[in-house]
Design an enzyme around this catalytic site. Structure first.
Site, PDB file in Angstrom:
ATOM      1  N   LYS A   1      26.019  66.182   6.730  1.00  0.00           N
ATOM      2  CA  LYS A   1      27.090  65.643   7.584  1.00  0.00           C
ATOM      3  C   LYS A   1      27.973  66.804   8.032  1.00  0.00           C
ATOM      4  O   LYS A   1      28.968  67.141   7.379  1.00  0.00           O
ATOM      5  CB  LYS A   1      27.907  64.601   6.806  1.00  0.00           C
ATOM      6  CG  LYS A   1      29.099  64.057   7.580  1.00  0.00           C
ATOM      7  CD  LYS A   1      29.693  62.821   6.942  1.00  0.00           C
ATOM      8  CE  LYS A   1      30.964  62.406   7.669  1.00  0.00           C
ATOM      9  NZ  LYS A   1      31.449  61.082   7.291  1.00  0.00           N
TER      10      LYS A   1
ATOM     11  N   GLU B   1      28.650  67.176   3.016  1.00  0.00           N
ATOM     12  CA  GLU B   1      29.564  67.307   4.161  1.00  0.00           C
ATOM     13  C   GLU B   1      30.414  68.571   4.075  1.00  0.00           C
ATOM     14  O   GLU B   1      31.489  68.562   3.470  1.00  0.00           O
ATOM     15  CB  GLU B   1      30.485  66.077   4.256  1.00  0.00           C
ATOM     16  CG  GLU B   1      31.422  66.129   5.462  1.00  0.00           C
ATOM     17  CD  GLU B   1      32.382  64.937   5.583  1.00  0.00           C
ATOM     18  OE1 GLU B   1      32.444  64.131   4.630  1.00  0.00           O
ATOM     19  OE2 GLU B   1      33.068  64.837   6.596  1.00  0.00           O
TER      20      GLU B   1
HETATM   21  C1  5MM Z   1      37.279  58.623   6.461  1.00  0.00           C
HETATM   22  O1  5MM Z   1      37.817  59.885   6.198  1.00  0.00           O
HETATM   23  C2  5MM Z   1      37.286  60.554   5.053  1.00  0.00           C
HETATM   24  C3  5MM Z   1      38.323  61.329   4.339  1.00  0.00           C
HETATM   25  O2  5MM Z   1      39.295  60.528   3.837  1.00  0.00           O
HETATM   26  P1  5MM Z   1      40.290  61.165   2.715  1.00  0.00           P
HETATM   27  O3  5MM Z   1      40.721  62.499   3.229  1.00  0.00           O
HETATM   28  O4  5MM Z   1      41.354  60.186   2.627  1.00  0.00           O
HETATM   29  O5  5MM Z   1      39.494  61.247   1.460  1.00  0.00           O
HETATM   30  C4  5MM Z   1      36.327  61.649   5.431  1.00  0.00           C
HETATM   31  O6  5MM Z   1      35.621  62.070   4.308  1.00  0.00           O
HETATM   32  C5  5MM Z   1      35.373  61.256   6.464  1.00  0.00           C
HETATM   33  O7  5MM Z   1      34.288  60.628   5.865  1.00  0.00           O
HETATM   34  C6  5MM Z   1      34.850  62.431   7.220  1.00  0.00           C
HETATM   35  O8  5MM Z   1      35.753  63.458   7.322  1.00  0.00           O
HETATM   36  C7  5MM Z   1      34.464  61.985   8.602  1.00  0.00           C
HETATM   37  O9  5MM Z   1      35.489  61.219   9.148  1.00  0.00           O
HETATM   38  P2  5MM Z   1      35.920  61.494  10.634  1.00  0.00           P
HETATM   39  O10 5MM Z   1      37.131  60.636  10.840  1.00  0.00           O
HETATM   40  O11 5MM Z   1      36.178  62.947  10.752  1.00  0.00           O
HETATM   41  O12 5MM Z   1      34.715  61.079  11.458  1.00  0.00           O
END
Ligand code: 5MM
Length: 341
Positions: free
Chosen positions: A219, A177
């Site tokens: 991702k 990601e």
């Molecule tokens: C769920 O949010 C994740 C990050 O959490 P932390 O910053 O607390 O570790 C993050 O990795 C998430 O998987 C991705 O950014 C995608 O989430 P979004 O909300 O952007 O779809």
């Protein structure tokens, strides 16, 4: 584990009609989200929230896999079932975030590097034994007049590839990601350039470090205007720029692309995914294109729950509604009226 088995898991993650739920908020982020709805954050309230999600009846119709945080994979439901088993028993593939967050990058003002490689081999083996079958590592880059720097892109790409190689060695499919943040007023063109530079460097490193591209999932962010951009690009532009950028930079060996939502509203994230998949129906693409959303799937359900047992079913229905919409968008068949077309 054989490469064939890993590749089969990667394909199952992006199987038709389904996507990934990113429920891997670290304790700090999850606690903030709970506080925002008036719930005191504790291990039990974080568990209650994850239990609400994982036990939603029909969740597995739309969700192939769930990314968890370390605390969650070790927790059990209030009736004593391991949360990871609740997922597996519903044919949902359990995954785990293995990075240890972003930290200031030395010598690069305002930029960040994701840490967590030290001791990673041992942690991966433990997670495999606990039932995880895939993993996730997130790098973040932001856009301003000087960033993302080549230096920031390079160190994060290198770490993503080191993580991915270790994950495959441990029998776990890596979700890679690299996220260009939406924060700021940048144009969609600036996002295109930053995304292209980041993807190109990331795939260079993945190849250099021997990562099997057929046994990983990308991702990425969509190519999109910054949140505060004065004239934000339309859904059609987002779809066109995103697909072009991916086609130019993502090798066809990769089985699937699962977008993050990145702070887009839930409807915005759904409409953009739908538009991308409609384009794919017309012009084709070598990979499956689906969602790995966090906020865009859970935001409304979390507010609806508000920490009250009386609201669990209502919140589960809200969650399922966003999952169903994303599932339709994943096939380019979403209409905001809720009818599959
Ligand atoms: C769920 O949010 C994740 C990050 O959490 P932390 O910053 O607390 O570790 C993050 O990795 C998430 O998987 C991705 O950014 C995608 O989430 P979004 O909300 O952007 O779809």
């Amino acid at each position: 584990m054989s490469t064939e088995k890993l590749a089969a898991t990667a394909k199952a993650i992006v199987t038709a009609g389904k996507g990934v739920l990113a429920a891997d908020e670290s304790n700090g982020t999850m606690s903030q989200r709970l506080e925002s709805i008036g719930v005191v954050p504790t291990p039990d309230t974080r568990r209650d929230w994850r239990q609400l999600i994982f036990t939603a009846d029909g969740f597995g119709e739309y969700i192939s896999s769930v990314i968890m945080f370390d605390e969650t994979i070790r927790q059990s439901s209030d009736d004593g079932r391991r949360l990871v088993d609740i997922l597996s028993n519903a044919d949902i593939i359990p995954g785990i975030k293995v990075d240890r967050g972003t930290h200031p990058l030395a010598g690069a003002q305002g930029e960040a590097v994701t840490e967590g490689l030290d001791g990673l081999r041992g942690r991966l083996a433990e997670y495999f034994d606990m039932g995880a079958r895939f993993t996730k590592w997130r790098a973040v880059m932001s856009i301003n007049d000087k960033t993302p720097s080549d230096y920031c892109i390079a160190v994060n790409a290198h770490a993503l590839a080191r993580y991915a190689a270790l994950a495959q060695e441990a029998g776990l499919v890596p979700i890679v990601e690299p996220e260009i943040l939406m924060t700021g007023s940048h144009s969609i063109g600036d996002c295109y350039t930053a995304t292209e530079r980041t993807l190109a460097r990331t795939f260079d490193e993945l190849s250099a470090q021997g990562v099997d591209l057929s046994a990983m999932i990308l991702k990425p962010n969509m190519v999109i205007s910054g949140h505060e951009a004065p004239d934000r690009a339309t859904t059609a532009e987002v779809a066109e720029r995103t697909l072009t950028c991916l086609k130019q930079n993502v090798p066809s060996d990769v089985p699937g692309i699962a977008f993050l939502s990145g702070g887009q509203g839930d409807e915005e994230a759904t409409l953009n995914l739908d538009a991308i998949n409609r384009m794919v129906k017309d012009e084709g693409a070598p990979w499956e294109i689906t969602y790995s959303y966090g906020r865009a799937l859970i935001a409304t359900a979390l507010k609806t729950w508000g920490g009250s047992a009386a609201n669990v079913e209502k919140a589960q229905n809200m969650l399922l509604e966003r999952c169903r919409a994303s599932s339709e968008a994943r096939s380019g068949a979403y209409s905001s009226s809720g009818t599959i077309i």
